[in-house]
Design a protein around this motif. Structure first.
Motif, PDB file in Angstrom:
ATOM      1  N   THR A   1      -6.350  -5.810  -1.428  1.00 37.65           N
ATOM      2  CA  THR A   1      -5.668  -4.530  -1.214  1.00 37.65           C
ATOM      3  C   THR A   1      -4.790  -4.180  -2.394  1.00 37.65           C
TER       4      THR A   1
ATOM      5  N   TRP B   1      -3.484 -10.434   0.926  1.00 40.57           N
ATOM      6  CA  TRP B   1      -3.535  -9.016   0.591  1.00 40.57           C
ATOM      7  C   TRP B   1      -3.951  -8.757  -0.854  1.00 40.57           C
TER       8      TRP B   1
ATOM      9  N   ARG C   1       0.842  -1.204   0.000  1.00 37.68           N
ATOM     10  CA  ARG C   1       0.000   0.000   0.000  1.00 37.68           C
ATOM     11  C   ARG C   1       0.883   1.262   0.000  1.00 37.68           C
TER      12      ARG C   1
END
Length: 216
Positions: free
Chosen positions: A133, A130, A70
């Motif tokens: 994300t 993840w 991220r």
């Protein structure tokens, strides 16, 4: 990965610096030996902190890696957006903005080659915790390019036959893969040289006709 200035005074700054060390340690180790083979102990040792510090900042190794993705893609997205906005302020065309974003992407990858390698590898996996994300932050980066393409189409600078979504993804992918090839197999080439080659692709000057869109 580069740290941003976090609010919260000296305490917040120290914690941000610690998280930055953990990001850098994790990306280096995972690039060297893979996610599964990398342990929290190794990340802590590489970062020069206690193992407990890792868990104080991140609930698990998976959470650390998710936040790393991220953080890194967020930096890339901000870099692309800033390049486009700067070019627009200077009176450049939408193609100029796309060209500036190509350069910004190359600068980012030149600075963070290990992160880029990990990011590209993770895009092809489907069994990671993840994954959702990663898809969200990827789309945020691609959306910056989509916005410039859409403005170019609406302003008549670009053909209305362009598939904006696919073209944006293709441009981002071109920069990522070409830059990784550059770092791995042609490191003697300068960033300016690689940028010039990709710029020619962007402007359609690969047919040998010498003009934009092959019409010159």
């Amino acid at each position: 990965m580069e740290s941003s200035n976090a609010p919260g005074g000296a305490g917040g700054g120290r914690r941000e610096a610690t998280r930055q060390k953990l990001y850098e340690a994790a990306v280096t180790l995972i690039a060297e030996q893979g996610f599964s083979a990398t342990t929290v102990d190794e990340i802590a040792e590489r970062a020069g902190v206690a193992k407990g510090t890792v868990y104080y900042n991140f609930a698990s190794k998976s959470v650390l890696f998710e936040e790393l993705l991220r953080h890194g893609v967020g930096l890339l997205t901000a870099s692309l957006r800033e390049a486009a906005e700067r070019t627009a302020r200077e009176g450049g065309s939408r193609v100029d903005s796309l060209d500036a974003m190509i350069r910004a992407g190359l600068v980012f990858i030149d600075r963070y080659p290990s992160f880029t390698q990990l990011y590209v590898a993770e895009l092809w996996r489907t069994n990671r915790a993840w994954q959702s994300t990663l898809m969200v932050v990827r789309q945020e980066a691609v959306a910056v390019v989509e916005g410039v393409l859409r403005e170019g189409v609406e302003g008549g600078e670009l053909s209305d036959e362009i598939d904006v979504g696919l073209t944006a993804a293709a441009l981002v992918g071109m920069v990522l893969v070409a830059a990784l090839d550059w770092k791995a197999f042609q490191p003697e080439r300068s960033l300016d040289d690689v940028h010039a080659a990709l710029s020619r692709l962007l402007q359609g000057r690969v047919s040998g006709n010498g003009g934009q869109g092959g019409n010159g």
